[in-house]
Design an enzyme around this catalytic site. Structure first.
Site, PDB file in Angstrom:
ATOM      1  N   HIS A  18      -8.407  -0.060 -39.367  1.00 40.99           N
ATOM      2  CA  HIS A  18      -8.867   1.011 -38.467  1.00 40.99           C
ATOM      3  C   HIS A  18      -8.645   0.594 -37.018  1.00 40.99           C
ATOM      4  O   HIS A  18      -8.840  -0.553 -36.631  1.00 40.99           O
ATOM      5  CB  HIS A  18     -10.317   1.411 -38.767  1.00 40.99           C
ATOM      6  CG  HIS A  18     -11.391   0.506 -38.269  1.00 40.99           C
ATOM      7  ND1 HIS A  18     -11.926   0.606 -36.996  1.00 40.99           N
ATOM      8  CD2 HIS A  18     -12.075  -0.485 -38.875  1.00 40.99           C
ATOM      9  CE1 HIS A  18     -12.894  -0.283 -36.849  1.00 40.99           C
ATOM     10  NE2 HIS A  18     -12.998  -0.965 -37.977  1.00 40.99           N
ATOM     11  N   GLU A  25     -12.947   5.488 -38.277  1.00 38.58           N
ATOM     12  CA  GLU A  25     -13.587   4.694 -39.329  1.00 38.58           C
ATOM     13  C   GLU A  25     -15.056   4.477 -39.008  1.00 38.58           C
ATOM     14  O   GLU A  25     -15.914   4.512 -39.896  1.00 38.58           O
ATOM     15  CB  GLU A  25     -12.860   3.350 -39.475  1.00 38.58           C
ATOM     16  CG  GLU A  25     -13.331   2.483 -40.637  1.00 38.58           C
ATOM     17  CD  GLU A  25     -14.454   1.515 -40.302  1.00 38.58           C
ATOM     18  OE1 GLU A  25     -14.885   0.776 -41.204  1.00 38.58           O
ATOM     19  OE2 GLU A  25     -14.904   1.486 -39.130  1.00 38.58           O
TER      20      GLU A  25
END
Length: 477
Positions: free
Chosen positions: A124, A170
């Site tokens: 992420h 995320e």
């Protein structure tokens, strides 16, 4: 790495003998176990550190962070994309909406390799709003960027198709990777043979954790532990559950693995003795804080894990995958596509927040009515005639308003084969467990046959009992 999750990471030290035993029983999906002797590049930690410095510079120029919906995130994505475009990757920016505004995933495909065997690597890219996110997760993002650039420069021709991903949002609950998997056509999901997740790889008080939460990915987990063993680096297993983007792939039954150097958890005395660092201190004392800067980094852990990532990419770029359907043959096993592929009671698959999913947002919730009711969910799969292992697995949590030792409400896990129904396990209001627990049943006796998996709930007229099921699988090899 996000924090809102039913449970924290759980780690368990397992020695070489136990790891060998686990490997022997793994549900693989590759023809042979990978060997440590596979190509293992020494990736440039200087280059990867320069990538980290670029993330720091972007954050400094954009309010001190690279969070979803903030200019620093898009600037980070644009910079990574420019590096990949320059060396020949086919890149795609995928946009999606969040409560903080529009976010983006960056997907990069290296040309060539079998389109039927996709090896995917992800990290992420977003930070939290309170800091620049150099360890969380600049380290993972910079590492896979350096690996992607090194692969492009290597001249290697992959046997399998390589795909890299940098996920948005995320920190808001795996929104980017969930969006990617939710919108990816089923046929393309089925082509993903392995997803590797790299989230926080340079914690300043480091651990060396290997994901151990996905039986379908045990073959790749064992590659990581074998690599660490070959380098004389002690390791521990950890169960990351739904804390990072691997969960978006695992919920569809795909093999996943990853490494993790620790977040807000506290290093034990035993861990400090084998890894160094400070016992009684967090692995990352700047986790989700403004001090997660370039000074919040173990260059040793970052370098070691960078090379582990390179080893895994080079190894699986050239791995021969079997033609046997590996991993999970259930469709929509984590329920993240709602009722798709399941039949039965309307509304039994839900995203209601009052009963949390184990991973993702959706789950099957049977019962909880406090009234006379019967509910069911079914899906039919065919166990390959050539299967050497076939297992039904699922996670379940239960709660009840009933008291005492009398059974009033039940949920049966059943299979139907050739018109004959067999009950594999019965759960009831007696002995409920509000923590998700996994159960496994062998289906190998039914290879070559169509098997209907059935969840059947019966509730009496008063007092509710809820049976919540998530992350189901029929895993074959």
């Amino acid at each position: 790495m996000r924090t809102s999750t039913p449970a924290r990471f759980r780690s368990t030290l397992i020695g070489a003998a136990a790891a060998t035993a686990l490997a022997a029983s793994a549900l693989t999906g590759v023809t042979t176990a990978p060997a440590v002797a596979a190509p293992s590049p020494d990736l440039s930690v200087s280059n990867a550190t320069a990538h980290l410095q670029q993330f720091q510079n972007i954050a400094t120029a954009n309010g001190g962070n690279r969070a979803t919906g903030r200019p620093g995130y898009k600037a980070s994505l644009d910079w990574v994309k420019s590096k990949l475009d320059a060396v020949g990757y086919a890149t795609q920016v995928q946009s999606f909406s969040t409560s903080s505004g529009t976010s983006y995933n960056l997907i990069a495909d290296w040309p060539g390799g079998s389109a039927e065997n996709v090896v995917m690597v992800g990290a992420h890219l977003d930070s939290v709003a309170s800091g620049p996110g150099i360890n969380d997760n600049g380290t993972g993002s910079a590492s896979i960027l350096e690996a992607a650039l090194a692969w492009a420069a290597s001249g290697n021709v992959p046997r399998n198709h390589l795909r890299f991903a940098w996920w948005g949002a995320e920190e808001q609950g795996l929104l980017g990777s969930n969006h990617y998997m939710r919108t990816l056509p089923t046929a393309d999901k089925d082509r993903i043979r392995l997803y590797q997740n790299y989230d926080m790889t340079g914690s300043i008080n480091p651990a060396y954790f290997v994901y151990n939460d996905n039986a379908a990915g045990n073959f790749a987990r064992d590659s990581l532990t074998a690599y660490y063993d070959s380098k004389g680096i002690p390791w521990e297993y950890t169960d990351p559950q739904g804390r990072s983007d691997h969960a978006s792939f695992r919920s569809y039954g795909l093999p996943t693995t990853g490494i993790f150097s620790g977040a807000e958890g506290i290093k034990t005395t035993a861990q400090a003795q084998k890894w160094g660092g400070t016992a009684g201190r967090a692995y990352d004392p700047c986790y989700h804080s403004s001090c997660d800067t370039m000074t919040n980094l173990s260059s040793t852990a970052f370098d070691r894990n960078l090379d582990a990532i390179g080893h895994m990419i080079w190894l699986y770029a050239d791995k021969t995958f079997s033609t046997l359907p590996g991993g999970n043959i259930l469709a929509n096993p984590g329920f993240e596509s709602g009722a798709t592929s399941w039949t039965g009671t309307t509304g039994a698959i839900t995203s209601s927040s009052s009963k949390p999913a184990r991973t993702g947002t959706w789950k099957a919730w049977l019962g909880g009515n406090g009234a006379t009711s019967t509910e069911n969910l079914t899906q039919t799969v065919t166990i390959p005639a050539t299967a050497t292992a076939a297992n039904l697995t699922y996670w379940i949590r239960t709660d009840t308003a009933e008291t005492g030792s009398t059974v009033y409400d039940t949920m049966k896990v059943q299979i139907v084969v050739g018109g004959v129904t067999s009950t594999l396990r019965t759960f009831s209001n007696v002995g409920t467990n509000s923590t998700y627990t996994q159960f496994t049943h062998s289906l190998l006796a039914h290879k070559g046959k169509a098997v209907t998996v059935k969840l059947l709930m019966n509730e009496d007229s008063t007092l509710q009992t809820s049976f919540v099921v998530d992350d189901t699988a029929v895993s074959v090899s």
